[in-house]
Design a protein around this motif. Sequence first.
Motif: not given
Length: 235
Positions: A50-79
């Motif tokens: 999160t940021t100090s302005q309460d913006d959110e970002m959630t990442l999900e680690k990609v199984a079997g790939k070191t250092g690889e993630y993907k952006i997924i919806p956050s708890r309150q994020a619509e976009e």
Amino acid sequence: MRRVFFTLIVTLLAALGMQAQTIKKGDKFFDGASLYTVQEVRMGTYVYMTTSQDDEMTLEKVAGKTGEYKIIPSRQAEECPVRFAEFGWRVQYVRKDGMNFLAVRKPNGDAMWTMVLTPDNEANCEAQQAALVNANWEDEVSDRLLNTPYLMNIPREQLRLMRNEILARHGYTFNSKDLRDYFSSKWWYKPGANNAAIKLNVIEQTNIELIKSEEAVEPGLHPADVAGDVDQSDF
């Protein structure tokens, strides 16, 4: 015994390499506009920041790939919190050549947003961004990892020069006359005979991708756009 010891060393080094590519709770990443702090890493897979302005970002680690993630919806994020990105896009944790950063990548693989790992607070990050904005871009484009909030406010014609200067610094020989003329006026430009032999480091390659991504933004959606057609050819 020696073989067992060697195997243990290799395993340990591999484990350390994987740890070095893993986002941890408390890590802070600055994208040029906002400072994100990792609040939680659930099950070693889901990274919530999160940021100090309460913006959110959630990442999900990609199984079997070191250092690889993907952006997924956050708890309150619509976009998706990254401009023009979409949920599901790949995020690579790059730790190379002394650089530690997240690179959000488009489906074609090009970086379109970066977030630098930092120990600094928000005020210091903002001061560094202001210094970048006020610096001579020719002194920064090959030596400093850029970010999209900075590039958003640069006219497209200048973006083209910035992108090609990275190549020019390596002696790239240009096909376009305007680029040949422009860089020939620089004392440091020494065109070579083999463009294919040019090797870019991680900063240079990522900066080129970031600039290309911003150049590809539709007319009118790039904040620095002005009236009239702009030559966006590569070379």
